[in-house]
Design an enzyme around this catalytic site. Sequence first.
Site, short mmCIF file in Angstrom:
data_model
loop_
_atom_site.label_atom_id
_atom_site.label_comp_id
_atom_site.label_asym_id
_atom_site.label_seq_id
_atom_site.Cartn_x
_atom_site.Cartn_y
_atom_site.Cartn_z
N MET A 1 -50.62 57.83 60.53
CA MET A 1 -49.90 59.11 60.39
C MET A 1 -49.06 59.34 61.64
O MET A 1 -48.62 60.47 61.91
CB MET A 1 -50.88 60.26 60.17
CG MET A 1 -51.66 60.09 58.86
SD MET A 1 -52.25 61.64 58.18
CE MET A 1 -53.37 62.18 59.44
N GLY A 2 -48.84 58.29 62.43
CA GLY A 2 -47.96 58.41 63.59
C GLY A 2 -48.64 59.02 64.78
O GLY A 2 -49.87 59.12 64.83
N SER B 1 -55.18 61.47 67.51
CA SER B 1 -53.97 62.30 67.63
C SER B 1 -54.35 63.76 67.79
O SER B 1 -53.66 64.53 68.46
CB SER B 1 -53.10 62.15 66.39
OG SER B 1 -52.90 60.78 66.11
N HIS C 1 -54.43 53.07 67.42
CA HIS C 1 -53.46 52.40 66.56
C HIS C 1 -53.03 51.06 67.18
O HIS C 1 -52.90 50.05 66.50
CB HIS C 1 -52.21 53.26 66.38
CG HIS C 1 -52.46 54.61 65.78
ND1 HIS C 1 -52.16 55.78 66.44
CD2 HIS C 1 -52.99 54.98 64.60
CE1 HIS C 1 -52.47 56.82 65.68
NE2 HIS C 1 -52.99 56.37 64.55
N GLN D 1 -63.53 56.58 55.44
CA GLN D 1 -62.23 56.14 54.91
C GLN D 1 -62.20 54.62 54.70
O GLN D 1 -61.76 54.13 53.66
CB GLN D 1 -61.14 56.56 55.89
CG GLN D 1 -59.78 55.95 55.64
CD GLN D 1 -58.74 56.53 56.59
OE1 GLN D 1 -58.31 57.66 56.43
NE2 GLN D 1 -58.33 55.77 57.58
N HIS E 1 -51.34 55.96 69.32
CA HIS E 1 -52.16 55.94 70.54
C HIS E 1 -52.89 54.61 70.62
O HIS E 1 -52.69 53.73 69.76
CB HIS E 1 -53.12 57.13 70.55
CG HIS E 1 -53.97 57.25 69.31
ND1 HIS E 1 -54.81 56.26 68.87
CD2 HIS E 1 -54.07 58.24 68.38
CE1 HIS E 1 -55.41 56.65 67.76
NE2 HIS E 1 -54.98 57.84 67.43
N GLU E 2 -53.76 54.49 71.62
CA GLU E 2 -54.47 53.22 71.87
C GLU E 2 -55.25 52.73 70.65
O GLU E 2 -55.41 51.53 70.45
CB GLU E 2 -55.41 53.37 73.06
CG GLU E 2 -54.81 52.93 74.37
CD GLU E 2 -54.19 51.53 74.34
OE1 GLU E 2 -54.86 50.58 73.92
OE2 GLU E 2 -53.02 51.40 74.72
N VAL F 1 -61.68 52.90 69.50
CA VAL F 1 -61.22 52.89 70.90
C VAL F 1 -61.55 54.26 71.51
O VAL F 1 -61.28 55.30 70.89
CB VAL F 1 -59.70 52.62 70.97
CG1 VAL F 1 -59.20 52.75 72.40
CG2 VAL F 1 -59.39 51.24 70.41
P1 AMP Z 1 -54.39 57.97 61.64
O1 AMP Z 1 -53.01 57.86 62.18
O2 AMP Z 1 -55.25 58.94 62.37
O3 AMP Z 1 -54.41 58.17 60.14
O4 AMP Z 1 -55.08 56.56 61.90
C1 AMP Z 1 -54.52 55.36 61.43
C2 AMP Z 1 -55.52 54.25 61.59
O5 AMP Z 1 -55.89 54.13 62.96
C3 AMP Z 1 -56.82 54.51 60.81
O6 AMP Z 1 -57.27 53.30 60.24
C4 AMP Z 1 -57.75 55.00 61.86
O7 AMP Z 1 -59.12 54.75 61.58
C5 AMP Z 1 -57.29 54.18 63.07
N1 AMP Z 1 -57.70 54.84 64.30
C6 AMP Z 1 -57.49 56.13 64.67
N2 AMP Z 1 -58.09 56.40 65.86
C7 AMP Z 1 -58.70 55.25 66.23
C8 AMP Z 1 -59.50 54.88 67.36
N3 AMP Z 1 -59.78 55.73 68.33
N4 AMP Z 1 -59.97 53.62 67.41
C9 AMP Z 1 -59.70 52.72 66.44
N5 AMP Z 1 -58.95 53.01 65.34
C10 AMP Z 1 -58.46 54.26 65.24
#
Ligand code: AMP
Length: 282
Positions: free
Chosen positions: A30-31, A187, A37, A154, A34-35, A177
């Site tokens: 979803m943009g 985010s 992603h 998820q 961060h680390e 992470v």
């Molecule tokens: P989001 O943008 O929050 O929808 O996340 C996109 C992808 O990044 C999803 O598969 C999340 O599980 C993964 N993600 C988000 N935060 C972390 C994190 N801290 N460590 C590892 N993967 C993450």
Amino acid sequence: MEVIRRISRISACSRALKERGCAIGFVPTMGCLHEGHLSLIRQVKKDCDAVVISIFVNPTQFAPEGEDYKRYPRDIDKDCLLAFNAGVDFIFAPLTGEVYPDGYQTSINVEKLSFPLCGISRPGHFRGVATIVAKLFNIISPDIAYFGAKDAQQALIVKRMVADLNMEVEIKVLPTVRTADGLAVSSRNSYLTKEERKSAVVLYKSLLKARHLINSGERNSKQILKIMEEIVRKEPRVKIDYISLVDGETLRERKEISGKILIALAVWIGNTRLIDNISIEV
Ligand code: AMP
């Protein structure tokens, strides 16, 4: 790196990659990169020939009222820079009308796995997630798609959907992470005030305690949950949504600890809802 708004264009690029025999790795996001992603993107670079990410704040996974769809952080320019530096080849960043044109009415519901944990306070959330992920898989046809263990429910739902609907994509789930003090990178951490940010450490602290108890031989879930709750309640800013100890595959509650276990919690800190979890195998 190319930033693409149109489904027809990203599909054409994906087809061209496949014709050249390239393996496509895909990270849906979803943009506000961060680390977390970037760790997924780095793994794609190791495994695949081409890296595709999507940036789309998907409205159907947010409740129409009371959730943060409107204020969810968006920064496409910064995302492009981070993605470029990480070696991304294509960013698919469609507008909402491209994804859900007039007349749109289909959704995917992974029944049982969507019900517990976050499904209780966010009804409809995982229907939105499964639907957008299925659409993105159809549009991009990746060989491997990457998800974070941070969103464990998820990841399980996506795996179930892929198996149930015979989708030809491999799902890889990578570790969460964390920042140096243990908070899972997210985010939504950007919403936290300085004081709230300090309180947020309690999520990981309670998870570590649970792991320690299990490693020390505790097998009674009720006892573990009680101690986790006590730790979280010491932070007056933090309100518990749920703390659960469930089977790591079915997400059914477990009274006794054995096999694959997921320890998960969701809390509210001010107006921010944060989740975290750890998996453990006994
Ligand atoms: P989001 O943008 O929050 O929808 O996340 C996109 C992808 O990044 C999803 O598969 C999340 O599980 C993964 N993600 C988000 N935060 C972390 C994190 N801290 N460590 C590892 N993967 C993450």
